[in-house]
Design a protein around this motif. Structure first.
Motif, mmCIF file in Angstrom:
data_model
loop_
_atom_site.group_PDB
_atom_site.id
_atom_site.type_symbol
_atom_site.label_atom_id
_atom_site.label_comp_id
_atom_site.label_asym_id
_atom_site.label_seq_id
_atom_site.Cartn_x
_atom_site.Cartn_y
_atom_site.Cartn_z
ATOM 1 N N GLU A 176 0.626 -0.770 0.324
ATOM 2 C CA GLU A 176 -0.015 0.024 0.204
ATOM 3 C C GLU A 176 0.711 0.981 0.213
ATOM 4 O O GLU A 176 2.217 1.007 0.489
ATOM 5 N N THR A 177 0.731 2.183 -0.832
ATOM 6 C CA THR A 177 1.523 3.158 -0.926
ATOM 7 C C THR A 177 0.614 5.124 0.004
ATOM 8 O O THR A 177 -0.694 4.957 -0.749
ATOM 9 N N VAL A 178 1.037 5.276 0.641
ATOM 10 C CA VAL A 178 -0.192 6.105 1.313
ATOM 11 C C VAL A 178 0.820 7.345 1.016
ATOM 12 O O VAL A 178 1.764 7.683 1.395
ATOM 13 N N ASN A 179 0.393 8.865 1.496
ATOM 14 C CA ASN A 179 0.693 10.233 2.260
ATOM 15 C C ASN A 179 2.037 10.235 3.543
ATOM 16 O O ASN A 179 1.596 8.683 4.114
ATOM 17 N N SER A 180 2.174 11.167 4.067
ATOM 18 C CA SER A 180 2.909 10.743 5.085
ATOM 19 C C SER A 180 2.072 10.684 6.325
ATOM 20 O O SER A 180 1.026 11.683 6.018
ATOM 21 N N PHE A 181 2.331 10.446 7.794
ATOM 22 C CA PHE A 181 1.787 10.474 8.381
ATOM 23 C C PHE A 181 2.329 11.473 9.559
ATOM 24 O O PHE A 181 3.758 11.532 9.978
ATOM 25 N N SER A 182 1.602 12.391 10.294
ATOM 26 C CA SER A 182 1.848 13.252 11.025
ATOM 27 C C SER A 182 0.565 13.162 12.350
ATOM 28 O O SER A 182 -0.468 13.482 12.277
ATOM 29 N N LYS A 183 0.903 12.650 13.903
ATOM 30 C CA LYS A 183 0.481 12.639 14.824
ATOM 31 C C LYS A 183 -0.655 14.156 14.499
ATOM 32 O O LYS A 183 -1.668 14.146 14.451
ATOM 33 N N SER A 184 0.130 15.058 14.476
ATOM 34 C CA SER A 184 -0.708 16.121 14.457
ATOM 35 C C SER A 184 -1.998 16.479 13.757
ATOM 36 O O SER A 184 -2.734 17.607 13.841
ATOM 37 N N ASN A 185 -2.010 15.428 13.114
ATOM 38 C CA ASN A 185 -3.091 15.701 11.804
ATOM 39 C C ASN A 185 -4.332 14.865 13.123
ATOM 40 O O ASN A 185 -5.643 14.519 11.893
ATOM 41 N N GLU A 186 -4.392 14.419 13.908
ATOM 42 C CA GLU A 186 -5.241 13.489 14.727
ATOM 43 C C GLU A 186 -7.062 14.088 14.729
ATOM 44 O O GLU A 186 -7.528 13.372 14.027
ATOM 45 N N SER A 187 -6.625 15.335 14.700
ATOM 46 C CA SER A 187 -8.156 15.365 14.925
ATOM 47 C C SER A 187 -8.442 16.046 13.636
ATOM 48 O O SER A 187 -10.014 15.352 13.678
ATOM 49 N N LYS A 188 -8.015 16.448 12.979
ATOM 50 C CA LYS A 188 -8.474 15.903 11.219
ATOM 51 C C LYS A 188 -9.435 15.302 10.993
ATOM 52 O O LYS A 188 -10.366 15.578 10.418
ATOM 53 N N LEU A 189 -8.302 13.822 11.346
ATOM 54 C CA LEU A 189 -8.319 12.867 10.940
ATOM 55 C C LEU A 189 -9.819 12.543 11.608
ATOM 56 O O LEU A 189 -10.819 11.582 10.141
ATOM 57 N N ILE A 190 -9.847 12.890 12.380
ATOM 58 C CA ILE A 190 -10.541 12.217 13.409
ATOM 59 C C ILE A 190 -12.027 12.672 12.668
ATOM 60 O O ILE A 190 -13.675 12.247 12.418
ATOM 61 N N SER A 191 -11.883 14.324 12.376
ATOM 62 C CA SER A 191 -13.538 14.799 12.183
ATOM 63 C C SER A 191 -14.028 14.259 10.992
ATOM 64 O O SER A 191 -15.024 13.858 10.499
ATOM 65 N N GLU A 192 -12.769 14.229 10.266
ATOM 66 C CA GLU A 192 -13.563 13.455 8.262
ATOM 67 C C GLU A 192 -14.362 12.223 8.580
ATOM 68 O O GLU A 192 -15.020 11.546 7.485
ATOM 69 N N LEU A 193 -13.239 11.736 9.507
ATOM 70 C CA LEU A 193 -14.061 9.813 9.649
ATOM 71 C C LEU A 193 -16.065 9.685 10.043
ATOM 72 O O LEU A 193 -16.169 9.219 9.342
ATOM 73 N N ASN A 194 -16.441 11.292 11.094
ATOM 74 C CA ASN A 194 -17.541 11.173 11.820
ATOM 75 C C ASN A 194 -17.864 11.818 10.304
ATOM 76 O O ASN A 194 -19.476 10.865 10.317
ATOM 77 N N ARG A 195 -17.880 12.598 10.146
ATOM 78 C CA ARG A 195 -18.096 13.021 8.432
ATOM 79 C C ARG A 195 -18.802 11.605 7.817
ATOM 80 O O ARG A 195 -19.901 11.943 7.158
ATOM 81 N N CYS A 196 -18.035 11.091 7.282
ATOM 82 C CA CYS A 196 -18.224 9.961 6.344
ATOM 83 C C CYS A 196 -18.991 8.901 7.171
ATOM 84 O O CYS A 196 -19.873 8.645 6.633
ATOM 85 N N PHE A 197 -19.141 8.938 8.045
ATOM 86 C CA PHE A 197 -19.582 7.568 9.191
ATOM 87 C C PHE A 197 -21.426 8.329 9.065
ATOM 88 O O PHE A 197 -22.132 7.646 8.923
#
Length: 369
Positions: A176-197
């Motif tokens: 699998e190839t993905v973008n680089s990871f940064s813990k600082s993006n945690e809040s943005k990631l969670i917010s987008e996931l919840n919108r997805c659900f």
């Protein structure tokens, strides 16, 4: 070969019989109605005695056909056992038999990972299990550590199947190839996931691919990997190269289960895997247990799917939980009602037995391959 009988080429035996009877090669070739050059090659051990020639030799009084065919077969077997290619093939077959005793090869065939070539299959399995040879593979399986693995007493578990699922998850994650990871993006990631659900309810989108898109965007590898039989795992999280990886089995095709399991594994990512202490750990999720890390991931999932303050207010202001109440609350906080109902059922098991219209919108698409 020192302790085995040395089998002569039947041509040597035939040559001795020729000399005993005082026949020339040309005379015998004429009687057998074959070319002299062919007989010469047979007598010199360069050609085999086939069925037709064996019958002809029997006809001219040089032993019966079975004698020559038996001698030829014994000689051919002897020579084959000395052939490097045959020896290599035999070793590969024996090694593969050992592999099949500890590896559920049918599971890998299901994913078209294995071919019809035994030697190639052995290389593939060793590669998946990060083992240099069969002995290393056996030690790997026998000594596999189920750190942070939560076992369910409700299911019969096949240890080797669980290990196979785990290693295949890691193997496929490397691709699998993905973008680089940064813990600082945690809040943005969670917010987008919840919108997805949440959008899944209103737009009937493919929540699995939508979730994958969000996770990949923020540097987390993610995919669904079906389980072999007797493998009661919901998923696992681990570090793959420079990126966290989450692999789910989709044991239950329910949105609430999918969302909770995924968020649980995200808890391991942000609470544990980002720290060196856990860098080489595998976090499986299955049935509840009392491990500290699992309890932490559970809390993370609950509180990031539903705001703790919103939830406390909801349960404090309601004594009964019907579908209308749950849907109203879901729309208020923009969380999928199946996720709300899932938590209600978890905290109030009696509600799980009640009929609910929400079940009809709690099934997610499973065409994820």
């Amino acid at each position: 070969m020192a302790n085995q009988t040395l089998h002569l080429h039947p041509g040597e035996i035939l040559n001795d019989l020729l000399n005993e009877r005082g026949l020339s090669q040309r005379e015998l070739a004429s009687r057998l109605d074959i070319a002299h050059s062919l007989l010469s090659n047979i007598l010199n051990g360069n050609r085999s005695i086939n069925i037709k020639l064996a019958i002809s030799l029997q006809a001219v009084g040089f032993n019966d056909a079975n004698f020559w065919l038996t001698k030829q077969l014994a000689y051919d077997l002897q020579e084959a056992e000395k052939d490097d290619d045959v020896i290599k093939k035999q070793e590969a077959i024996k090694a593969w038999n050992e592999i099949e005793n500890i590896v559920p090869t049918a599971y890998f065939k299901k994913y078209n990972i294995l071919t019809s070539d035994v030697e190639e299959n052995m290389k593939i399995i060793l590669d998946i299990y990060n083992a240099g040879n069969v002995e290393v593979l056996k030690n790997t399986v026998n000594n596999y550590s189920f750190n942070h693995y939560r076992k369910s007493e409700k299911f019969n578990e096949n240890k080797n199947n669980v290990i196979a699922w785990s290693y295949l998850a890691e193997y496929k994650a490397k691709q699998e190839t993905v973008n680089s990871f940064s813990k600082s993006n945690e809040s943005k990631l969670i917010s987008e996931l919840n919108r997805c659900f949440y959008r899944c309810f209103y737009e009937n989108i493919d929540v699995i691919n939508e979730a994958k898109s969000v996770l990949n965007k923020y540097g987390i590898k993610f995919f669904i990997l079906e389980r072999p039989s007797q493998t009661p795992v919901d998923g696992k999280s681990f570090i793959c190269g420079e990126n966290p990886a989450i692999v789910l089995s989709l044991k239950y095709s329910r949105l609430d289960n999918f969302a909770y399991t995924l968020m649980h594994e995200l808890g391991h990512v942000f609470l544990h895997l980002i720290h060196k202490k856990y860098k080489n750990e595998n976090f499986f999720i299955n049935a509840p247990n009392i491990k500290v890390e699992e309890a932490e991931a559970d809390s993370y999932a609950e509180n990031h799917l539903i705001d703790i303050n919103e939830w406390n207010e909801f349960i404090l202001t309601h004594d009964e939980y019907d579908d209308d109440t749950i849907i109203e609350f879901a729309e208020k906080i923009a969380v999928h009602p199946a996720i709300i109902r899932g938590r209600v059922c978890h905290e109030y098991p009696d509600y799980y037995r009640k009929r609910s219209s929400i079940n009809a919108i709690n099934t997610i698409k499973t065409d994820h391959n």
